[in-house]
Design a protein around this motif. Structure first.
Motif, PDB file in Angstrom:
ATOM      1  N   PHE A 223       0.836  -1.198   0.000  1.00 55.27           N
ATOM      2  CA  PHE A 223       0.000   0.000   0.000  1.00 55.27           C
ATOM      3  C   PHE A 223       0.872   1.250   0.000  1.00 55.27           C
ATOM      4  CE2 PHE A 223      -2.408  -3.381   2.025  1.00 55.27           C
ATOM      5  CZ  PHE A 223      -3.627  -3.311   1.366  1.00 55.27           C
ATOM      6  N   VAL A 224       0.348   2.316  -0.596  1.00 54.94           N
ATOM      7  CA  VAL A 224       1.023   3.612  -0.621  1.00 54.94           C
ATOM      8  C   VAL A 224       0.139   4.613   0.117  1.00 54.94           C
ATOM      9  CG1 VAL A 224       1.835   5.520  -2.055  1.00 54.94           C
ATOM     10  CG2 VAL A 224       2.246   3.152  -2.774  1.00 54.94           C
TER      11      VAL A 224
ATOM     12  N   GLY B  47       3.718   6.860   6.436  1.00 51.19           N
ATOM     13  CA  GLY B  47       2.756   7.591   5.619  1.00 51.19           C
ATOM     14  C   GLY B  47       3.283   8.885   5.065  1.00 51.19           C
ATOM     15  N   SER B  48       4.473   9.314   5.546  1.00 51.05           N
ATOM     16  CA  SER B  48       5.079  10.562   5.082  1.00 51.05           C
ATOM     17  C   SER B  48       6.508  10.279   4.638  1.00 51.05           C
ATOM     18  CB  SER B  48       5.090  11.610   6.201  1.00 51.05           C
ATOM     19  OG  SER B  48       3.782  11.900   6.634  1.00 51.05           O
TER      20      SER B  48
ATOM     21  N   ALA C  72      11.478   9.195   6.277  1.00 45.27           N
ATOM     22  CA  ALA C  72      10.119   8.666   6.244  1.00 45.27           C
ATOM     23  C   ALA C  72       9.640   8.480   7.673  1.00 45.27           C
ATOM     24  CB  ALA C  72      10.065   7.338   5.487  1.00 45.27           C
ATOM     25  N   GLY C  73       8.344   8.722   7.894  1.00 42.60           N
ATOM     26  CA  GLY C  73       7.801   8.628   9.244  1.00 42.60           C
ATOM     27  C   GLY C  73       6.443   7.961   9.280  1.00 42.60           C
ATOM     28  N   GLY C  74       6.158   7.305  10.398  1.00 44.28           N
ATOM     29  CA  GLY C  74       4.879   6.643  10.591  1.00 44.28           C
ATOM     30  C   GLY C  74       4.810   6.017  11.966  1.00 44.28           C
ATOM     31  N   THR C  75       4.435   4.728  12.023  1.00 46.66           N
ATOM     32  CA  THR C  75       4.353   4.012  13.296  1.00 46.66           C
ATOM     33  C   THR C  75       5.186   2.739  13.228  1.00 46.66           C
ATOM     34  OG1 THR C  75       2.338   2.903  12.540  1.00 46.66           O
ATOM     35  CG2 THR C  75       2.076   4.871  13.891  1.00 46.66           C
TER      36      THR C  75
END
Length: 377
Positions: A187-188, A233-234, A245-248
């Motif tokens: 997924f993107v 997601g970023s 890149a950042g997310g969880t």
């Protein structure tokens, strides 16, 4: 002789007074300079109802910015599309002529003050696409069969993120319409478009968080965090040897509501490395560049810190992290009367300045929520 001595005394008094004023000014200026800048709450127009929220913003300068979301959202009612415009002094609600559907605007992007796009979703779940030509927002035909979630511009390009049949769909504007682009595995969730042949995608697969690079012909994908359920997601590409890149960070099992660690990773041209942050739980929801294009800010939604031996052991953490090239400086969002902290933080830099906007939504009284706009600088 007496007149000369009198004149000298007056001159000395004037000199002492001037020095005193100068020292006062220097002290005041020094104190002001020593005081760190802080994020400030900026009110939205009074006609925007408390039960509203913002999803994304874009800025073109100190006196020009847009923010989109939804207004009058009830527990069962879907609400109405909301667009706000910053004129340099205040946010103003903008009319959306001809737009009568209920729903919300999810994303906004623009290549200039007179060339903007917004993605929305109506109450029936249908995709909506709006275009700005410099005077008003108008409906534009969305790609058929695609549930749109995000629009991204950059490098003279405009791309859409969505889904088709449960799988990610990517589309590129080629001047005649929207054309499908091959999709990397999984997924993107976010894109950084530098050119037609230089696109970075943040997402996830069954193997963990992924970052993929498009060279105009194919995607090259890397698992940047292999922990189950990790996702980014970023993404922000500074150069071929510096990408963020950042997310969880993901999790395995545990009780409902278990805190999840944030994930921030950096590519140095050879490999991806996890970057330590002054917070233990939360989600990196936005990365934004400085005027030079390097990483400037990281937003961490629902940030929390673990305090060994503390009571309680988990306390609120910093919401914003400013990067100076070597380390982070932590900032909290300001307290707003009658509202709790933000449940969404999306950043938008102001070109040519050090100012940054943050938009989202915050908790309101009795289970409601309210639009939240913050500004730094």
């Amino acid at each position: 002789m007496a007149r000369t001595e009198h004149t000298a005394r007056i001159a000395r008094r004037l000199l002492v007074a001037a020095l005193a004023v100068a020292m006062t000014l220097i002290t005041a200026l020094s104190s002001a300079a020593a005081e760190p800048s802080a994020w400030q709450h900026v009110p939205v127009p009074a006609q925007v109802r408390p039960q509203a929220g913002l999803n994304e913003a874009v800025a073109f300068g100190p006196d020009r910015a847009w923010a989109v979301g939804a207004d009058a959202v009830g527990r069962e009612a879907p609400g109405f599309p909301l667009a706000l415009r910053w004129n340099g002094t205040a946010w103003q609600r903008q009319n959306l002529p001809g737009i009568r559907w209920q729903g919300e605007l999810l994303s906004i992007a623009a290549s200039g003050p007179k060339a903007g796009w917004a993605v929305g979703r109506d109450a029936a779940g249908g995709s909506r696409l709006l275009r700005f030509h410099g005077t008003a927002w108008r409906e534009s035909s969305p790609p058929s069969g695609v549930a749109l979630t995000k629009v991204v511009t950059g490098g003279g390009e405009t791309w859409l993120i969505g889904s088709r049949g449960g799988a990610t769909a990517l589309l590129r504007r080629d001047g005649r319409g929207w054309q499908d682009v091959p999709v990397p595995p999984g997924f993107v969730y976010g894109l950084h478009v530098k050119a037609a042949d230089d696109v970075w995608a943040a997402g996830a697969s069954d193997s963990g968080a992924t970052v993929s690079h498009w060279n105009g012909q194919e995607w090259q994908q890397t698992i940047v965090e292999g922990f189950p359920r990790a996702a980014v997601g970023s993404v922000l590409a500074v150069s071929p040897t510096e990408v963020w890149a950042g997310g969880t960070g993901g999790f395995i099992g545990g009780p409902a509501g278990k805190p999840i660690p944030p994930l921030l990773v950096r590519f140095d041209g050879q490999a991806w490395h996890r970057v330590a942050m002054p917070t233990n739980f939360g989600s990196v929801t936005s990365l934004t560049p400085t005027t030079s294009g390097s990483l400037g800010w990281v937003a961490v939604t629902r940030s929390q810190k673990f305090v060994p031996g503390g009571v309680p052991p988990i306390v609120p953490g910093p919401d914003f992290l400013a990067w100076n090239g070597q380390s982070f400086t932590a900032y909290d969002e300001p307290a707003v009367a009658g509202e709790s902290d933000s449940s969404l933080l999306r950043l938008a830099p102001v070109p040519g300045t050090e100012q940054v906007w943050s938009v989202g939504r915050a908790g309101g009284p009795e289970g409601t929520f309210a639009p939240r706009v913050l500004r730094f600088g």
